[in-house]
Design an enzyme around this catalytic site. Structure first.
Site, PDB file in Angstrom:
ATOM      1  N   GLU A   7       0.795  -1.228   0.000  1.00 58.95           N
ATOM      2  CA  GLU A   7       0.000   0.000   0.000  1.00 58.95           C
ATOM      3  C   GLU A   7       0.827   1.278   0.000  1.00 58.95           C
ATOM      4  O   GLU A   7       0.515   2.242  -0.704  1.00 58.95           O
ATOM      5  CB  GLU A   7      -0.927   0.063   1.230  1.00 58.95           C
ATOM      6  CG  GLU A   7      -2.033  -0.948   1.242  1.00 58.95           C
ATOM      7  CD  GLU A   7      -1.662  -2.174   2.040  1.00 58.95           C
ATOM      8  OE1 GLU A   7      -2.577  -2.794   2.567  1.00 58.95           O
ATOM      9  OE2 GLU A   7      -0.460  -2.507   2.120  1.00 58.95           O
ATOM     10  N   ASP A  80      -2.044  -5.381   3.078  1.00 54.08           N
ATOM     11  CA  ASP A  80      -2.267  -5.714   4.493  1.00 54.08           C
ATOM     12  C   ASP A  80      -3.108  -6.985   4.663  1.00 54.08           C
ATOM     13  O   ASP A  80      -3.961  -7.301   3.827  1.00 54.08           O
ATOM     14  CB  ASP A  80      -2.960  -4.549   5.212  1.00 54.08           C
ATOM     15  CG  ASP A  80      -2.017  -3.378   5.437  1.00 54.08           C
ATOM     16  OD1 ASP A  80      -0.801  -3.569   5.327  1.00 54.08           O
ATOM     17  OD2 ASP A  80      -2.501  -2.267   5.728  1.00 54.08           O
ATOM     18  N   ASP A  82      -5.821  -7.991   6.055  1.00 52.38           N
ATOM     19  CA  ASP A  82      -7.192  -7.887   6.556  1.00 52.38           C
ATOM     20  C   ASP A  82      -8.143  -7.661   5.384  1.00 52.38           C
ATOM     21  O   ASP A  82      -7.742  -7.728   4.221  1.00 52.38           O
ATOM     22  CB  ASP A  82      -7.320  -6.756   7.582  1.00 52.38           C
ATOM     23  CG  ASP A  82      -6.977  -5.382   7.010  1.00 52.38           C
ATOM     24  OD1 ASP A  82      -6.647  -5.294   5.803  1.00 52.38           O
ATOM     25  OD2 ASP A  82      -7.030  -4.389   7.759  1.00 52.38           O
ATOM     26  N   GLU A  84      -9.595  -4.952   4.249  1.00 50.04           N
ATOM     27  CA  GLU A  84      -9.239  -3.815   3.401  1.00 50.04           C
ATOM     28  C   GLU A  84      -8.040  -4.158   2.513  1.00 50.04           C
ATOM     29  O   GLU A  84      -8.006  -3.800   1.334  1.00 50.04           O
ATOM     30  CB  GLU A  84      -8.920  -2.596   4.272  1.00 50.04           C
ATOM     31  CG  GLU A  84     -10.108  -2.015   5.013  1.00 50.04           C
ATOM     32  CD  GLU A  84     -11.178  -1.475   4.076  1.00 50.04           C
ATOM     33  OE1 GLU A  84     -10.846  -0.699   3.180  1.00 50.04           O
ATOM     34  OE2 GLU A  84     -12.348  -1.855   4.231  1.00 50.04           O
ATOM     35  N   TYR A 296       0.952  -6.138  12.925  1.00 52.46           N
ATOM     36  CA  TYR A 296      -0.138  -5.415  12.275  1.00 52.46           C
ATOM     37  C   TYR A 296      -1.094  -4.827  13.306  1.00 52.46           C
ATOM     38  O   TYR A 296      -1.465  -5.489  14.283  1.00 52.46           O
ATOM     39  CB  TYR A 296      -0.902  -6.349  11.334  1.00 52.46           C
ATOM     40  CG  TYR A 296      -1.849  -5.618  10.428  1.00 52.46           C
ATOM     41  CD1 TYR A 296      -1.403  -4.584   9.616  1.00 52.46           C
ATOM     42  CD2 TYR A 296      -3.198  -5.948  10.390  1.00 52.46           C
ATOM     43  CE1 TYR A 296      -2.262  -3.903   8.782  1.00 52.46           C
ATOM     44  CE2 TYR A 296      -4.072  -5.269   9.559  1.00 52.46           C
ATOM     45  CZ  TYR A 296      -3.602  -4.250   8.758  1.00 52.46           C
ATOM     46  OH  TYR A 296      -4.464  -3.571   7.935  1.00 52.46           O
ATOM     47  N   ARG A 298      -4.264  -3.521  13.021  1.00 58.65           N
ATOM     48  CA  ARG A 298      -5.731  -3.633  12.960  1.00 58.65           C
ATOM     49  C   ARG A 298      -6.097  -5.092  13.225  1.00 58.65           C
ATOM     50  O   ARG A 298      -6.003  -5.930  12.335  1.00 58.65           O
ATOM     51  CB  ARG A 298      -6.256  -3.169  11.598  1.00 58.65           C
ATOM     52  CG  ARG A 298      -6.137  -1.670  11.402  1.00 58.65           C
ATOM     53  CD  ARG A 298      -6.883  -1.190  10.167  1.00 58.65           C
ATOM     54  NE  ARG A 298      -6.761   0.247  10.028  1.00 58.65           N
ATOM     55  CZ  ARG A 298      -5.833   0.867   9.308  1.00 58.65           C
ATOM     56  NH1 ARG A 298      -4.943   0.131   8.648  1.00 58.65           N
ATOM     57  NH2 ARG A 298      -5.771   2.172   9.241  1.00 58.65           N
ATOM     58  N   HIS A 343      -6.095 -11.408  13.967  1.00 63.90           N
ATOM     59  CA  HIS A 343      -4.668 -11.645  13.812  1.00 63.90           C
ATOM     60  C   HIS A 343      -4.033 -11.697  15.191  1.00 63.90           C
ATOM     61  O   HIS A 343      -4.701 -11.564  16.214  1.00 63.90           O
ATOM     62  CB  HIS A 343      -4.042 -10.512  12.997  1.00 63.90           C
ATOM     63  CG  HIS A 343      -4.694 -10.288  11.668  1.00 63.90           C
ATOM     64  ND1 HIS A 343      -4.730 -11.250  10.693  1.00 63.90           N
ATOM     65  CD2 HIS A 343      -5.354  -9.217  11.175  1.00 63.90           C
ATOM     66  CE1 HIS A 343      -5.383 -10.780   9.643  1.00 63.90           C
ATOM     67  NE2 HIS A 343      -5.782  -9.554   9.917  1.00 63.90           N
TER      68      HIS A 343
END
Length: 889
Positions: A7, A80, A82, A84, A296, A298, A343
């Protein structure tokens, strides 16, 4: 060379360092596609077909990736781990396929890693997979829902409530929480109660404090002493009896550490300890993750990888000794239902690196890393062992009993490193008690003057020679939400997800539905109006259980257990019908319904029993809720003959707003606004939209004596309305003026050759009306000579005591905002009451500094010796940088 896409450029730089020259690592710079903000981007009649568009800012990044694929026909999507991140990978694959950069023989793989370390990246590259379509479909469902709600509900607000800006699937429910809490506070009726405390002395001359728990042989509850008469009788009952120790009971107790951080608990703790907003916290955490320093950020998970647990236990033993390592590792169970969010916990990637060893310049990152590192180590440390002592003191007839409680830490365990903060501090009697023996007689002695002074600010105090006090209390309304407590409440209700909390809270502030003041969230008038409108016309869609159930269904989609188009169809069927029902409503009908719903807050009962809707200005018209581009307000129904208005929030309805009299043909009003009471000359008219006004002067947090809303006179109001006051012409050119500002009274002057004016704060509020030209010129000259001095800084020490005996650093007595204090390095200690600066010796100063350092947790050595300690000294935070824009639900 295979093309690896992540990203952000920061993440790309870190990963490129690990992969080397065999790979081309590029950044997508976030989402490359989104739904255009226009009608038809989601088509319910066409099986919820979605039209995507590559953003203008993203076109060059997609083009760069496409160019790189010309040289190597392999694409690795490393966004990432997740929902998103999965969506970004899917968008990239779709966009590149559409422009034919991905061909039939292009090798496209998806890799994920929970931490950006060399080992984690290498392991991920060995285990590629395809894009997880259930995760993508969960993203598509959320994005479609947010579009359908926002794009269909927001226009209803624009048409029916001028000034309202938007509604959202999650943001409107979040706003409801804040508005309903404010309504609870406004409806709260405080209840009076009293408590009795006594200062007792042992035969060995040691004093301690105890509270009355039994009176007349009956155990007291919170409201047993309901008024001053009952409290006075209780004081007499206590002081008229001889007291002895009835029992001493010491019980062992234990405290275990909190679980490691997940997203929501990290946001809560950063808010409690540093005042960080959710968005600010996540921005700092994002940068730490991209630099490879933490896992990570989130996640709903609190479990920790076995190798991380082992590393934490080794580091604890190394730093603090084997006594601090429990016999077995601590295991924390995930609460998250949805595996894609669960996670590993948020932890350092290297347990041996504390905050002092980091090479980061941003203070937010350093503070947040220190918090994560300490919490992670603490969660694997031994529990704290305590001893809690309860002493009952009573009369021989047992008619009066007082209780003292205390706590001693026998072994600090994890508390040596970290203790979790509290949202709203509750009084805890955890003081250390002196040696007390059962059966020994005690005397009333000493003084509770400090408690009496503190309590006297909030309520009445009854005393008996200062050793026994009856203190008046009132029950308190529920506290307003902070960002931390709001996130906690949303998490409890199942509203939103970790990745959305920060953007949702930011959105409702950007929409001016909510304002943040001293870390508390206050609903604005337009936020109230929007919430009441939605509760009356779209109640189902702002209900907590409905929103939480929808989140669970979306989690089912991500787990592959539910078809996302069936979910959308079920939602849209009822929601579109609710939209249609409001299309024929007139604004006047909407306002009448909202007026009735808000009546308890808008028109509270008056003390004289009169009609609460009767206009206080004309005495004839009825008050009604009205709307404007800036939100709702209450106005007289006799407009335009009577132009009385006030805000919808409760202040104006409490009697502050009235006409003080006339001056020079103008009515002088006392009004109540967003920032409190103010005086105003005349009323606003089309020709004079902003009539002169001035806030009431304050002295600290309180109003200047005699100048409060209940005391102010016409003469004082006219005096305030003369501000800003022109003192005269400065010898160097330009006018000198005085005024009352946000931070108190000040004078201001700008020379012709200066880009900005110079401001000087005045110590006394009334100086704005009295200060002369000579004094003003002198103060301005001092400020220009010392431009770097802060408001609370002292120009010179009051006294220089000399060098500290431990390290030769200077010890000085300074003049502070709240009186003189002793300064040594970064440790400041206030002088005791009634102690003059001239009487302080070096020994006294060192004792005060050591006490303050012990209480605050600061080192007893200056910064240059910090390496001998394990906890890094806190640094003053620099000015906050503007956070990156985040999208909200």
């Amino acid at each position: 060379m295979p093309v690896v896409v992540v990203e952000s450029p920061a993440k790309a730089k870190t990963i490129n360092k690990y992969l080397g020259s065999d790979y081309t690592v590029l950044a997508s710079y976030g989402h490359v596609r989104d739904l255009p903000a226009k009608n038809g981007s989601v088509e319910p009649d066409d099986d919820f077909a979605m039209t995507w568009e590559v953003g203008n800012d993203s076109k060059k990044h997609v083009r760069a990736i496409a160019e790189a694929l010309k040289n190597d026909n392999a694409l690795i999507l490393a966004t990432d781990p997740d929902r998103e991140g999965e969506a970004i990978s899917w968008h990239l694959q779709e966009a590149l396929t559409k422009r034919r950069s991905i061909k039939k023989d292009t090798d496209v793989k998806r890799v994920t890693f929970n931490a950006i370390t060399k080992d984690a990246v290498a392991e991920a590259m060995k285990n590629p997979r395809d894009v997880d379509m259930p995760l993508v479909e969960a993203y598509l469902a959320r994005r479609a829902l947010d579009y359908l709600v926002g794009f269909n509900l927001s226009p209803v607000l624009w048409r029916k409530l001028p000034g309202a800006r938007s509604a959202g699937r999650v943001q409107s429910v979040c706003l409801r929480l804040i508005v309903e809490r404010e309504m609870e506070i406004e409806a709260f009726n405080p209840q009076e109660y009293w408590s009795v405390r006594a200062n007792l002395t042992t035969p060995r001359g040691q004093s301690f404090e105890a509270r009355l728990t039994v009176l007349g042989g009956e155990k007291l509850d919170k409201f047993s002493l309901a008024n001053s008469t009952a409290a006075e009788l209780a004081v007499q009952a206590v002081t008229s009896r001889k007291m002895s120790v009835l029992s001493v009971e010491a019980k062992p107790a234990a405290r275990n550490p909190s679980a490691p951080f997940m997203t929501s608990t990290l946001q809560q703790e950063a808010s409690r300890k540093f005042g960080m907003g959710a968005k600010q916290c996540m921005n700092a955490a994002q940068r730490l993750y991209e630099a490879g320093l933490i896992t990570y950020m989130r996640t709903d998970g609190i479990d920790m990888a076995p190798e991380a647990v082992t590393a934490a236990r080794d580091e604890i033993a190394k730093r603090y000794g084997k006594d601090y390592v429990p016999g077995e590792p601590r295991i924390y169970k995930n609460k998250a239902k949805n595996a894609q969010e669960a996670h590993e916990c948020i932890r350092p990637t290297d347990m041996s690196r504390d905050a002092a060893s980091l090479k980061v310049t941003e203070d937010d990152q350093r503070k947040l890393y220190d918090l994560i590192w300490k919490r992670t180590l603490a969660c694997q440390m031994a529990g704290a062992r305590l001893e809690r002592t309860t002493v009952d003191i009573g009369s021989d007839d047992k008619q009066v009993v007082l209780r003292a409680t205390g706590q001693v830490v026998l072994f600090d365990g994890f508390m040596r490193v970290y203790e979790e903060g509290r949202d709203d501090v509750v009084d805890e009697d955890d003081k250390r008690l002196p040696q007390i023996m059962q059966g020994e007689a005690l005397k009333f002695a000493g003084s509770l003057a400090a408690q009496a002074e503190k309590a006297g600010k909030d309520g009445s105090v009854l005393s008996q020679d200062g050793a026994t006090l009856a203190l008046q209390h009132h029950t308190q309304p529920p506290p307003r939400y902070t960002e931390a407590t709001l996130v906690k409440r949303m998490e409890e209700l199942g509203i939103g997800r970790p990745s959305t909390y920060a953007s949702v809270i930011t959105t409702i502030q950007d929409r001016e539905y909510v304002r943040k003041d001293k870390n508390r969230l206050f609903p604005e008038d337009k936020g109230r109006i929007v919430t009441i409108f939605l509760l009356n016309f779209f109640k189902r869609y702002v209900e907590y259980d409905f929103t939480a159930a929808l989140e669970n269904q979306l989690d089912d989609v991500s787990a592959g257990g539910k078809d996302y188009k069936e979910l959308l169809d079920s939602f849209w069927r009822d929601f579109s019908a609710a939209i249609a029902e409001t299309s024929d409503l007139r604004i006047s009908e909407v306002l009448d319904i909202l007026d009735e719903a808000l009546a308890p807050q808008l028109y509270p009962p008056r003390e004289d029993g009169g009609d609460p809707r009767l206009c206080p200005k004309c005495g004839a018209g009825q008050l009604h809720l009205k709307s404007s581009r800036t939100g709702g307000f209450v106005g007289c129904g006799n407009y335009p003959e009577c132009n009385y208005t006030r805000p919808i929030s409760g202040e104006g309805a409490e009697g502050y707003e009235r006409i003080l009299g006339e001056d020079d043909g103008d009515e002088i009003h006392l009004k109540s606004g967003r920032f409190g009471p103010y005086v105003q000359r005349g009323e606003a008219t089309p020709e004079n939209k902003k009539p002169p006004r001035s806030s009431l002067p304050k002295q600290g947090k309180d109003y200047l004596p005699g100048w409060g809303p209940n005391d102010i006179t016409l003469e004082q109001a006219v005096t305030l309305l003369t501000l800003p006051r022109e003192i005269g012409a400065h010898p160097d050119g330009g006018a000198v003026s005085s005024n009352l500002g946000r931070f108190g009274p000040y004078i201001m002057h700008q020379r012709p050759d200066e880009e900005k004016p110079v401001y000087v704060n005045l110590k006394e509020t009334l100086d704005v009306f009295e200060i002369g030209m000579n004094r003003a010129v002198e103060l301005l000259a001092e400020k220009r000579a010392n431009p770097g001095r802060g408001r609370s800084a002292a120009a010179k020490p009051l006294r220089e005591l000399g060098e500290h005996p431990d390290d030769k650093a200077p010890v000085n007595i300074m003049d502070g905002r709240y009186g003189p204090y002793v300064k040594w390095g970064k440790v400041n200690a206030t002088l005791p009451k009634d102690t003059e600066a001239k009487d302080v010796t070096m020994d006294m100063a060192v004792e005060l500094l050591n006490e303050k350092a012990a209480k605050s947790g600061k080192k007893k050595a200056p910064a240059k010796k910090a390496a001998t300690k394990t906890t890094a000294a806190k640094k003053k935070a620099p000015a906050k940088k503007k956070a990156a824009k985040a999208s909200g639900e």
